[in-house]
Design a protein around this motif. Sequence first.
Motif, PDB file in Angstrom:
ATOM      1  N   GLU A  41       0.829  -1.203   0.000  1.00 33.47           N
ATOM      2  CA  GLU A  41       0.000   0.000   0.000  1.00 33.47           C
ATOM      3  C   GLU A  41       0.862   1.252   0.000  1.00 33.47           C
ATOM      4  OE1 GLU A  41      -3.671  -1.356   2.932  1.00 33.47           O
ATOM      5  OE2 GLU A  41      -2.487   0.437   3.363  1.00 33.47           O
ATOM      6  N   VAL A  42       0.409   2.255  -0.723  1.00 32.32           N
ATOM      7  CA  VAL A  42       1.023   3.574  -0.614  1.00 32.32           C
ATOM      8  C   VAL A  42      -0.087   4.553  -0.242  1.00 32.32           C
ATOM      9  CG1 VAL A  42       2.248   5.415  -1.806  1.00 32.32           C
ATOM     10  CG2 VAL A  42       2.736   3.042  -2.387  1.00 32.32           C
ATOM     11  N   ARG A  43       0.160   5.331   0.795  1.00 34.51           N
ATOM     12  CA  ARG A  43      -0.780   6.391   1.162  1.00 34.51           C
ATOM     13  C   ARG A  43      -0.050   7.708   1.141  1.00 34.51           C
ATOM     14  NH1 ARG A  43      -5.546   4.659   3.872  1.00 34.51           N
ATOM     15  NH2 ARG A  43      -5.408   2.396   4.161  1.00 34.51           N
ATOM     16  N   VAL A  44      -0.660   8.702   0.515  1.00 33.68           N
ATOM     17  CA  VAL A  44      -0.081  10.035   0.519  1.00 33.68           C
ATOM     18  C   VAL A  44      -1.063  10.934   1.250  1.00 33.68           C
ATOM     19  CG1 VAL A  44       0.688  11.965  -0.891  1.00 33.68           C
ATOM     20  CG2 VAL A  44       1.164   9.630  -1.616  1.00 33.68           C
ATOM     21  N   ASP A  45      -0.582  11.518   2.348  1.00 36.20           N
ATOM     22  CA  ASP A  45      -1.440  12.374   3.148  1.00 36.20           C
ATOM     23  C   ASP A  45      -2.725  11.629   3.529  1.00 36.20           C
ATOM     24  OD1 ASP A  45      -1.512  14.715   4.453  1.00 36.20           O
ATOM     25  OD2 ASP A  45      -2.261  15.926   2.780  1.00 36.20           O
ATOM     26  N   GLY A  46      -2.593  10.353   3.813  1.00 36.19           N
ATOM     27  CA  GLY A  46      -3.739   9.560   4.242  1.00 36.19           C
ATOM     28  C   GLY A  46      -4.520   8.917   3.105  1.00 36.19           C
ATOM     29  N   GLU A  47      -4.311   9.390   1.877  1.00 35.75           N
ATOM     30  CA  GLU A  47      -5.095   8.858   0.756  1.00 35.75           C
ATOM     31  C   GLU A  47      -4.405   7.630   0.151  1.00 35.75           C
ATOM     32  OE1 GLU A  47      -5.822  11.665  -2.386  1.00 35.75           O
ATOM     33  OE2 GLU A  47      -6.837  10.152  -3.634  1.00 35.75           O
ATOM     34  N   LEU A  48      -5.154   6.538   0.132  1.00 32.93           N
ATOM     35  CA  LEU A  48      -4.615   5.291  -0.400  1.00 32.93           C
ATOM     36  C   LEU A  48      -4.639   5.311  -1.932  1.00 32.93           C
ATOM     37  CD1 LEU A  48      -3.851   2.219   0.144  1.00 32.93           C
ATOM     38  CD2 LEU A  48      -6.278   1.767  -0.196  1.00 32.93           C
ATOM     39  N   ILE A  49      -3.525   4.944  -2.554  1.00 35.07           N
ATOM     40  CA  ILE A  49      -3.537   4.788  -4.009  1.00 35.07           C
ATOM     41  C   ILE A  49      -4.225   3.458  -4.309  1.00 35.07           C
ATOM     42  CG2 ILE A  49      -2.185   4.661  -6.120  1.00 35.07           C
ATOM     43  CD1 ILE A  49       0.000   6.219  -4.812  1.00 35.07           C
ATOM     44  N   ARG A  50      -5.378   3.553  -4.964  1.00 36.32           N
ATOM     45  CA  ARG A  50      -6.187   2.351  -5.168  1.00 36.32           C
ATOM     46  C   ARG A  50      -5.627   1.508  -6.308  1.00 36.32           C
ATOM     47  NH1 ARG A  50      -9.726   6.342  -4.791  1.00 36.32           N
ATOM     48  NH2 ARG A  50     -10.284   6.225  -7.006  1.00 36.32           N
ATOM     49  N   MET A  51      -5.540   0.206  -6.050  1.00 34.87           N
ATOM     50  CA  MET A  51      -5.030  -0.721  -7.055  1.00 34.87           C
ATOM     51  C   MET A  51      -6.117  -1.734  -7.359  1.00 34.87           C
ATOM     52  SD  MET A  51      -1.925   0.443  -7.426  1.00 34.87           S
ATOM     53  CE  MET A  51      -0.865  -0.775  -8.177  1.00 34.87           C
ATOM     54  N   LYS A  52      -6.036  -2.329  -8.552  1.00 35.24           N
ATOM     55  CA  LYS A  52      -6.975  -3.405  -8.849  1.00 35.24           C
ATOM     56  C   LYS A  52      -6.198  -4.575  -9.444  1.00 35.24           C
ATOM     57  CE  LYS A  52      -7.967  -1.954 -13.541  1.00 35.24           C
ATOM     58  NZ  LYS A  52      -8.626  -0.942 -14.324  1.00 35.24           N
ATOM     59  N   GLN A  53      -6.839  -5.735  -9.373  1.00 31.74           N
ATOM     60  CA  GLN A  53      -6.213  -6.943  -9.898  1.00 31.74           C
ATOM     61  C   GLN A  53      -6.487  -7.000 -11.406  1.00 31.74           C
ATOM     62  OE1 GLN A  53      -5.023  -7.920  -7.032  1.00 31.74           O
ATOM     63  NE2 GLN A  53      -3.614  -9.400  -7.935  1.00 31.74           N
ATOM     64  N   SER A  54      -5.450  -7.142 -12.210  1.00 24.09           N
ATOM     65  CA  SER A  54      -5.722  -7.277 -13.648  1.00 24.09           C
ATOM     66  C   SER A  54      -5.873  -8.763 -13.983  1.00 24.09           C
ATOM     67  CB  SER A  54      -4.604  -6.655 -14.479  1.00 24.09           C
ATOM     68  OG  SER A  54      -3.457  -7.461 -14.416  1.00 24.09           O
ATOM     69  N   ARG A  55      -6.237  -9.039 -15.241  1.00 29.28           N
ATOM     70  CA  ARG A  55      -6.538 -10.422 -15.616  1.00 29.28           C
ATOM     71  C   ARG A  55      -5.346 -11.366 -15.425  1.00 29.28           C
ATOM     72  NH1 ARG A  55      -8.686  -8.544 -21.106  1.00 29.28           N
ATOM     73  NH2 ARG A  55      -7.572  -6.782 -20.227  1.00 29.28           N
ATOM     74  N   ASP A  56      -4.125 -10.854 -15.687  1.00 28.99           N
ATOM     75  CA  ASP A  56      -2.956 -11.751 -15.576  1.00 28.99           C
ATOM     76  C   ASP A  56      -2.446 -11.875 -14.142  1.00 28.99           C
ATOM     77  OD1 ASP A  56      -1.964  -9.256 -15.271  1.00 28.99           O
ATOM     78  OD2 ASP A  56      -0.540  -9.326 -16.934  1.00 28.99           O
ATOM     79  N   GLY A  57      -3.259 -11.424 -13.176  1.00 27.77           N
ATOM     80  CA  GLY A  57      -2.904 -11.644 -11.778  1.00 27.77           C
ATOM     81  C   GLY A  57      -2.053 -10.537 -11.169  1.00 27.77           C
TER      82      GLY A  57
END
Lengths: 271, 243
Positions: free
Chosen positions: A76-92
Amino acid sequence: MSASLATAANAKPSLDTTAAISVKDMRKCFGDHEVLKGISLEAHKGDVISILGSSGSGKSTLLRCINLLETPDSGEVRVDGELIRMKQSRDGHQTPADIHQVERIRADLAMVFQSFNLWSHMTVLENLVAAPVHVLKRPRAECLEQAEALLKRVGIWERRNYYPPHMSGGQQQRAAIARALAMNPKVMLFDEPTSALDPELVGEVLRVMRSLAEEGRTMLVVTHEMGFARDVSSKVMFLHKGEVDSLGEPKEMFARPPTQQFKQFITNFNK
Amino acid sequence: MDFDFYLSTMWSVLKALPLTLEIWFFGVAIGLVLATGLTWLRASGYKLGEYFTRAYVFVFRGSPLLVQLYLIYFGLSQFDFIRHSPILWPILRDPMYCTIVAMALNTAAYSSEIFRGSLRAVPVGQIEAAKAFGMPAFTRFRLVTLPIALRLALPAYSTEIILMTKATALASVVTIMEMMGTAQKIQHDTFRPIEVLTCAGVIYLLLNLSIARLFAWVEYLLSPHLRPAPGQSQQIKPVPEVL
Ligand SMILES: Nc1ncnc2c1ncn2[C@@H]1O[C@H](COP(=O)(O)OP(=O)(O)O)[C@@H](O)[C@H]1O
Ligand SMILES: [Mg+2]
């Protein structure tokens, strides 16, 4: 009276809980090679964290995963409390969920590169206003004014209409720092800002960085300048083979190296 | 030397210059549009796009322009559906249009390769800096990638454009009386090939000289960062001296 007490009491915990930047359990592989093996790190407002480590230990990869120039495999990376949202792509693998969020956060995390990477077809002044105008959408005139002030601050105002190839490395790196400052970033990322410079030009860049630390900028600095790490930073983090080998107060770390690895690293350095 | 003959030939060939320029201009302009599309298709990351552009470049770069011109002018009219098409037939029965189409298709293949190469040659650090400062993809392309790639493409692209001025001479084989067609007619009428071809050659030379100078000027305007700095006297050589 009671109101000011209340705000003081409220203010303190909120300052403490929201780190300017926090990284949790970050991992990154290049093929079979695991370069980051679960790195965590937290910088509060005004912290200057020096990241040390021998070549290949993953320092650049860590910085580049923070602003997503590389995509971390997990963590996880948070900048000033805000999480950079990630998603799972098809290849994992994971990818950023919202590229607009990433771009917005990158604008808060100005980066200074080892090889400057000033845009060579733009003058220094144009380099400084490009992102504020086109990313932050601020009025050009205001950006130009700020740019000139920043160039005066780093001591290259006379070169404002020069193109980067016409300047010395030290001047280019100071311009690159000014370009980063022009974004009013929450956190500044430095990747070996003095490593590409001739020895006599290192001082002028370090002086600028020192002044940034003194005015309370939050900075993550990958560096081989032991003097800077010891005297300027509020924390030193030593990376070894993709792991945080040790982390602590700089004076303490250099006086009594907590691990064998770190001890060896600074001994080799002083030789 | 028969100066009067040289002068009158020069004048006759020069009168065909506007037609040569017309073929050249439209061929190059349409070719540029096609090349931009091809480059985009190639860079877009779609497999199908890549296969199409590879095949396109293979065909149009791999065969002579003369063959392409003949096939378009004489070959396509064999097909009924083309002769009955209200859009294609007016274009393809006209030798002038056919020449322009052939030139555009041909130069698009070369130009798209030039553009692809120069896009790839943009230093990655320049693009990463743009990313790291939060620029969205299109802004990045407009402010950083394109301006740098354009400067990298200019020298090779100007050569391609000069090749195209020479290629306009092929229009003469499909009955167009541009400069080469005119020169050939005079040659037939007078049986003085040396003088006539010399005249034509000199005009082509001067034309290409002006085009080369024009491009050199544009290059100069676009690359102040490669020239010596103000107050800096020594010349920065763009090419290392090897001899
Ligand atoms: N894009 C990449 N592809 C493959 N391997 C990489 C890439 N970037 C870095 N590495 C590898 O990851 C390791 C750590 O690199 P890096 O983070 O640049 O180290 P440092 O900055 O500490 O010298 C090195 O072994 C390097 O070869
Ligand atoms: Mg590095």
